[in-house]
Write an enzyme that holds these catalytic residues in place. Structure first.
Site, PDB file in Angstrom:
ATOM      1  CB  CYS A   2       7.604  15.042  17.174  1.00 10.78           C
ATOM      2  SG  CYS A   2       9.079  14.467  18.018  1.00 10.78           S
ATOM      3  NE  ARG A  27       4.899  14.708  11.800  1.00  8.38           N
ATOM      4  CZ  ARG A  27       5.311  14.647  10.796  1.00  8.38           C
ATOM      5  NH1 ARG A  27       4.797  14.018   9.652  1.00  8.38           N
ATOM      6  NH2 ARG A  27       6.663  14.842  10.704  1.00  8.38           N
ATOM      7  CD1 TRP A  75       8.418   7.559  17.305  1.00  6.14           C
ATOM      8  CD2 TRP A  75      10.434   8.266  16.940  1.00  6.14           C
ATOM      9  NE1 TRP A  75       9.357   6.316  17.081  1.00  6.14           N
ATOM     10  CE2 TRP A  75      10.688   6.818  16.846  1.00  6.14           C
ATOM     11  CE3 TRP A  75      11.696   9.037  17.027  1.00  6.14           C
ATOM     12  CZ2 TRP A  75      11.882   6.227  16.403  1.00  6.14           C
ATOM     13  CZ3 TRP A  75      12.894   8.392  16.534  1.00  6.14           C
ATOM     14  CH2 TRP A  75      12.961   7.133  16.216  1.00  6.14           C
ATOM     15  CG  ASN A 101       9.488  16.824  13.651  1.00  2.00           C
ATOM     16  OD1 ASN A 101       9.964  15.772  13.997  1.00  2.00           O
ATOM     17  ND2 ASN A 101       8.847  16.576  12.507  1.00  2.00           N
ATOM     18  N   GLY A 102      12.513  16.878  15.209  1.00  2.00           N
ATOM     19  CA  GLY A 102      13.946  16.896  14.678  1.00  2.00           C
ATOM     20  C   GLY A 102      14.924  16.694  15.622  1.00  2.00           C
ATOM     21  CD  GLU A 488       4.794  -3.758   2.816  1.00  3.37           C
ATOM     22  OE1 GLU A 488       4.030  -3.327   3.275  1.00  3.37           O
ATOM     23  OE2 GLU A 488       6.076  -3.444   2.833  1.00  3.37           O
ATOM     24  CE  LYS A 492       2.793  -2.876   6.611  1.00  7.98           C
ATOM     25  NZ  LYS A 492       3.825  -2.490   5.645  1.00  7.98           N
ATOM     26  CD  GLU A 495       5.438  -1.895   9.460  1.00  4.91           C
ATOM     27  OE1 GLU A 495       5.896  -0.798   9.313  1.00  4.91           O
ATOM     28  OE2 GLU A 495       4.655  -2.345   8.733  1.00  4.91           O
ATOM     29  CG  HIS A 511      21.251 -21.659  -0.066  1.00  5.20           C
ATOM     30  ND1 HIS A 511      22.370 -22.089  -0.464  1.00  5.20           N
ATOM     31  CD2 HIS A 511      20.363 -21.691  -1.050  1.00  5.20           C
ATOM     32  CE1 HIS A 511      22.140 -22.579  -1.731  1.00  5.20           C
ATOM     33  NE2 HIS A 511      20.862 -22.097  -2.110  1.00  5.20           N
ATOM     34  CE  LYS A 610       1.717   6.212   6.870  1.00  8.57           C
ATOM     35  NZ  LYS A 610       1.452   4.804   6.278  1.00  8.57           N
TER      36      LYS A 610
END
Length: 615
Positions: A2, A27, A75, A101-102, A488, A492, A495, A511, A610
């Site tokens: 957050c 955040r 968040w 935050n946490g 990556e 992207k 996301e 495979h 983030k």
């Protein structure tokens, strides 16, 4: 995960807090809230949604007056995103207001005890439990607010960055930190509180970054007083001068932060090696490495711990370290590393990679490695972050603030730092010929120009994106150094567009994944000139024979793959070990354009944040 903001001083608090929340929205952005003290009472406004929704609601429901206030962008961890669960939370008496935050892990036990004592709760959050615990301690122990916070935090288990005030003492804010970041901005007869320094950069460049286990009493008319939560020991805080400017955290004419940050890569890669790479003189110099180079020279192995995009950068560096420096490397998910009882010795070097420097799982992996006697080296972007303080030594990436949630420039600057480290160690060990060493130094020095060239294909890539924006699935394939780039690229896309995408080593296609290929399956193949080129061409032929749609990343002037693929995206010719720095560019652009065409919020994708500061 957050974002928290607070202000106390002579200015109107509301615009400072609201603008600060906008800057911290990366955040968390599923709900937001603000509390102001107007001189008589507390004004509160909270809402599900983004900071802009909060702004619109505040226009109607509160006066916005007051020189004291706190705000929060969330968040969600405990309780669904809604108006009630949004922060700030107020105590039963209506006196104390808190943002957090946490995660408080033992909140359920504390809540039951408080309910027995007559407390009631409107939300499902651990934060409302914490603010009432502080109130109960303040009342029963007959102590001041700062002492009540200290006692309460010694009873909770978990991680937190908190800020709170008491309406009966409107000249004071109490803040504390364990595992989540917290900065205090020091102005002229005013103070700012935030998860990072961006909310107050235009007001002051002086800041205190609290260490884990510290509590600060911020009171007008005196210096900030910092104490250890555990033993009440007074701490002499270090006031840091911020190296940050407003331009870095604004869009600068771009539609989104993500595309701005993609286009910043030529300059930030150069900033990352500036003063560290003297190609013509054959010199690589990293201060944090030079001071401890024998630790690396004598290491039995290097263990790299990271999460997400940083993990992919670690995978790239595994190839580079082993190829050039001939040091065994293992790359671990930090989130798994700490829970599997890993074998770590004093002869190991652990490299921890994190953009924010606050990633909770990576921090815990660092602490575990240190407890086993390993030397820990940090690679992160944010100066003064927890990882930079927790590690024995390290190197900053100098990418500048990365606001877009989907990481771009952090990836390429992390690879740049790790490449410099590998070259320096290869030179020290004599594991690389002088001609090969000099060639790679010169080529690394040219990477910003090559990235700039790759960016010139943006319009073409946008046209490719238009053809595939409605695809339901994507496969990404790469070999060697470019297998992590395939991972990556897939990350992207998923996301920011919410399209299912998977990355694989190209040889692993046979495979299992080949069963998915048909005329509806786009397959992105990284097929630049390399030792694996002919093998990759064979993989492409196998896809083509099953009607798969091929989007190939190729070296400029390529003819073989170009004749086979449905679409190609060209990058400048680059030595194989350095190709990830250029092959990732078209994949970033492809993901960006697909997401924009689908109408997605590329800077703030759903369910993400983030900086992952909870486990």
């Amino acid at each position: 995960m957050c974002g928290i903001v607070g202000y106390i001083g002579h200015r109107d608090a509301y615009p400072i807090i609201l603008n600060g929340l906008r800057r911290l929205e990366y955040r968390g952005y599923d709900s937001a809230g603000i509390a102001l003290y107007d001189g008589n009472d507390i004004e509160m406004c909270k809402t599900r949604g983004k900071v802009e929704d909060l702004s619109q609601k505040a226009d109607v429901h509160i006066s916005k007056n007051g020189h004291l206030g706190i705000g929060h962008t969330r968040w969600a961890t405990h309780g669904v995103p809604n108006d009630i669960n949004s922060h700030p939370h107020i105590s039963n008496s209506g006196d104390l207001v808190l943002i957090h935050n946490g995660i408080i892990e033992n909140y359920a036990t504390i809540k039951k005890e408080l309910e027995k004592r007559g407390y009631s709760f409107k939300s499902d959050t651990d934060t409302e439990v914490l603010v009432n615990l502080i109130e109960e301690i303040k009342k029963e122990e007959k102590v001041k607010l700062g002492k009540a916070v200290q006692i309460a935090l010694n009873q909770v288990v978990g991680a937190y960055a908190i800020a709170l005030f008491d309406r009966k003492k409107p000249n004071e804010i109490i803040v504390a930190k364990l595992g989540s970041p917290l900065a205090i901005g020091i102005g002229d007869e005013e103070f700012f509180v935030a998860s990072d320094a961006t909310p107050f950069i235009e007001f002051t460049n002086n800041a205190i970054y609290l260490e884990d286990g510290e509590l600060a009493i911020i009171r007008l008319g005196r210096e900030v007083r910092v104490r250890k939560i555990k033993n009440d020991k007074l701490v002499d805080p270090y006031v840091q001068e911020l190296q940050l400017n407003l331009e870095q955290i604004e869009k600068g004419g771009y539609d989104h932060f993500m595309i701005k940050e993609i286009y910043e890569q030529p300059s930030v890669i150069k900033d990352t090696y500036r003063g560290r790479l003297l190609a013509d003189q054959g010199i690589v110099r990293l201060g944090g490495l030079e001071d401890h180079i024998q630790k690396f020279m004598n290491a039995d192995r290097i263990i790299i711990v990271a999460c997400g995009t940083s993990w992919h950068a670690g995978l790239v560096s595994e190839y580079i370290f082993e190829e050039w420096a001939r040091i065994p490397v293992e790359v671990e998910y930090a989130s798994e590393f700490r829970y599997r009882n890993p074998i770590i010795t004093e002869n190991d070097v652990v490299i921890a990679i994190s953009q924010s420097g606050e990633t909770a799982d990576t921090l815990e992996a660092i602490k575990l490695a240190k407890s086993k006697g390993a030397f820990v080296y940090g690679v992160c972007n944010v100066v003064g972050s927890s990882i930079s303080r927790e590690t024995h030594s390290g190197t900053y990436t100098h990418a500048g603030p990365e606001i877009g949630v989907a990481s771009t420039k952090a990836f390429t600057t992390q690879i740049t730092v790790l490449t410099l480290m590998a070259l320096r160690l290869a030179k020290e060990k004599g594991a690389m010929s002088q001609s090969n060493y000099m060639m790679h130094l010169r080529e690394l020095d040219l990477i910003p120009e090559k990235v700039a060239e790759a960016l010139k294909t943006n319009d073409h890539i946008e046209a490719v994106a238009k053809q595939f924006k409605d695809a339901a699935n994507f496969l990404y394939l790469g070999r060697g150094y470019n297998f992590p780039v395939a991972l990556e690229g897939a990350l992207k896309l998923k996301e920011i567009s919410y399209i299912h995408a998977e990355g694989y080593p190209a040889a692993e296609m046979k495979h299992g994944p080949i069963a998915l290929i048909d005329e509806n399956m786009p397959v992105v193949v990284i097929a630049v000139n390399s030792n694996h080129y002919e093998k990759v061409v064979s993989n492409i032929q196998e896809i083509k024979s099953r009607d798969g749609k091929i989007i190939a990343v190729v070296t400029e002037g390529d003819t073989t793959v170009t004749e086979i693929a449905d679409y190609v995206m060209e990058v400048p010719k680059t030595p194989e070990a350095l190709t990830p720095l250029v092959t990732t560019i078209p994949l970033q652009l492809l993901s960006y354009h697909i997401a924009v065409m689908l109408g997605k919020n590329v800077d703030q994708p759903r369910n993400l944040a983030k900086s992952v500061t909870v486990e």
